[in-house]
Design a protein around this motif. Structure first.
Motif, PDB file in Angstrom:
ATOM      1  N   GLY A  86       0.820  -1.209   0.000  1.00 18.84           N
ATOM      2  CA  GLY A  86       0.000   0.000   0.000  1.00 18.84           C
ATOM      3  C   GLY A  86       0.851   1.255   0.000  1.00 18.84           C
ATOM      4  O   GLY A  86       0.578   2.203  -0.735  1.00 18.84           O
ATOM      5  N   PHE A  89       2.715   1.634  -3.429  1.00 18.90           N
ATOM      6  CA  PHE A  89       1.829   2.128  -4.487  1.00 18.90           C
ATOM      7  C   PHE A  89       1.499   3.597  -4.271  1.00 18.90           C
ATOM      8  O   PHE A  89       1.369   4.365  -5.231  1.00 18.90           O
ATOM      9  CB  PHE A  89       0.542   1.294  -4.525  1.00 18.90           C
ATOM     10  N   ALA A 115      -4.907   4.338  -0.955  1.00 22.06           N
ATOM     11  CA  ALA A 115      -3.808   3.478  -0.522  1.00 22.06           C
ATOM     12  C   ALA A 115      -4.178   2.683   0.717  1.00 22.06           C
ATOM     13  O   ALA A 115      -3.726   1.545   0.895  1.00 22.06           O
ATOM     14  CB  ALA A 115      -2.559   4.322  -0.257  1.00 22.06           C
ATOM     15  N   PHE A 118      -5.681  -1.148   0.797  1.00 23.40           N
ATOM     16  CA  PHE A 118      -4.901  -2.391   0.742  1.00 23.40           C
ATOM     17  C   PHE A 118      -4.600  -2.950   2.134  1.00 23.40           C
ATOM     18  O   PHE A 118      -4.902  -4.123   2.403  1.00 23.40           O
ATOM     19  CB  PHE A 118      -3.615  -2.169  -0.045  1.00 23.40           C
ATOM     20  N   ILE A 150       1.217  -6.336  -6.439  1.00 26.02           N
ATOM     21  CA  ILE A 150       1.433  -4.889  -6.418  1.00 26.02           C
ATOM     22  C   ILE A 150       2.923  -4.571  -6.368  1.00 26.02           C
ATOM     23  O   ILE A 150       3.405  -3.657  -7.042  1.00 26.02           O
ATOM     24  CB  ILE A 150       0.708  -4.253  -5.212  1.00 26.02           C
ATOM     25  N   THR A 167      -3.483   0.826 -13.480  1.00 22.61           N
ATOM     26  CA  THR A 167      -2.872   0.390 -12.227  1.00 22.61           C
ATOM     27  C   THR A 167      -3.742   0.687 -11.004  1.00 22.61           C
ATOM     28  O   THR A 167      -3.796  -0.118 -10.077  1.00 22.61           O
ATOM     29  CB  THR A 167      -1.497   1.043 -12.047  1.00 22.61           C
ATOM     30  N   PHE A 171      -5.100  -2.086  -8.467  1.00 24.75           N
ATOM     31  CA  PHE A 171      -4.780  -2.005  -7.041  1.00 24.75           C
ATOM     32  C   PHE A 171      -6.027  -2.243  -6.197  1.00 24.75           C
ATOM     33  O   PHE A 171      -6.000  -3.030  -5.229  1.00 24.75           O
ATOM     34  CB  PHE A 171      -4.183  -0.625  -6.755  1.00 24.75           C
TER      35      PHE A 171
END
Length: 251
Positions: A86, A89, A115, A118, A150, A167, A171
């Motif tokens: 997380g 990303f 974020a 995740f 990821i 992406t 995610f």
């Protein structure tokens, strides 16, 4: 249960946690240091997954399984396959997503909220697994597979070649799959019950030959392809079950 040897698989589990923590530290320093830092952070998530696969094997081989080890494994998995991916990303893609709420300089961090999905899903999935789980299959995408998916994005695509419209939905979908009711097989169970030293050597030789023909510099393609097949296998099976249930109700 061999309590004197519990420390061996537990140390491997702590290695899993440590790899995830190092990934976070590298990702925190990656901005401005080039895409290779993101690649390195993703690689440490892969190392964490290797440790996660080894600790259980070692514990069973030494007859050193314990409740402490199981709880420690969940905490390590949350760090390495929930928080680390997380954060990685976020630093790669989501950090730039902010909304000017009041027309001033107060920017609402939308990227942070995305974020956070995740680690939230990873935590729920691991807690659900600890409460009840099927020994023959996983309910929801396993967190190590999700984390590596990821973590491999900068390795597989490179930070400068990642279209956000692909992406970011990926995610979110991977996170949701962790808490879904989609069932995934446990390849390690089949391997553990059917694997012999001879078969193990043959599998290793086949993997090396495959890497030779693909090219060692393209090994991320092989791993990502296997991960993709695993994810889609669960989705296809889930859809087949839904269609079968609908057919039974219509009949």
């Amino acid at each position: 249960m061999n309590r004197k040897l519990n420390w061996i698989p537990n140390m491997i589990t702590l290695g899993n946690l440590s790899m995830g923590f190092v990934s976070i530290l590298i990702a925190s320093e990656a901005v401005g240091n080039g895409p290779q830092s993101f690649v390195l952070a993703g690689f440490f998530i892969l190392l964490a997954a290797i440790c996660d696969g080894l600790d259980g094997m070692v514990a069973r081989a030494l007859d050193a399984t314990s409740e402490l080890g199981a709880d420690l494994d969940s905490l390590a998995d949350l760090t390495a396959f929930g928080i680390a991916p997380g954060y990685l990303f976020y630093t790669m893609i989501l950090e730039e997503y902010k909304i000017d709420v009041f027309g001033k300089d107060d920017l609402f961090p939308v990227g942070m909220l995305i974020a956070a999905i995740f680690p939230i899903c990873a935590a729920y999935r691991l807690a659900r697994f600890n409460v009840a789980h099927d020994p023959s299959s996983f309910t929801g995408l396993p967190s190590p597979v999700a984390g590596v998916t990821i973590g491999f994005l900068p390795i597989f695509l490179g930070k400068d070649h990642m279209p956000h419209w692909i992406t970011i939905p990926l995610f979110v979908v991977i996170a949701i799959l962790m808490v879904s009711n989609v069932r995934y097989g446990k390849p390690q169970v089949a391997i553990r019950t059917k694997l012999t030293p001879g078969r193990g050597i043959l599998m290793l030789a086949a993997a090396l030959v495959l890497l030779f023909f693909i090219g060692f510099e393209r090994w991320p393609w092989l791993i990502y392809g296997l991960i993709g097949l695993y994810i889609f296998s669960g989705l296809i099976t889930f859809l087949i079950h839904i269609l079968q249930d609908l057919r039974v109700k219509l009949d």
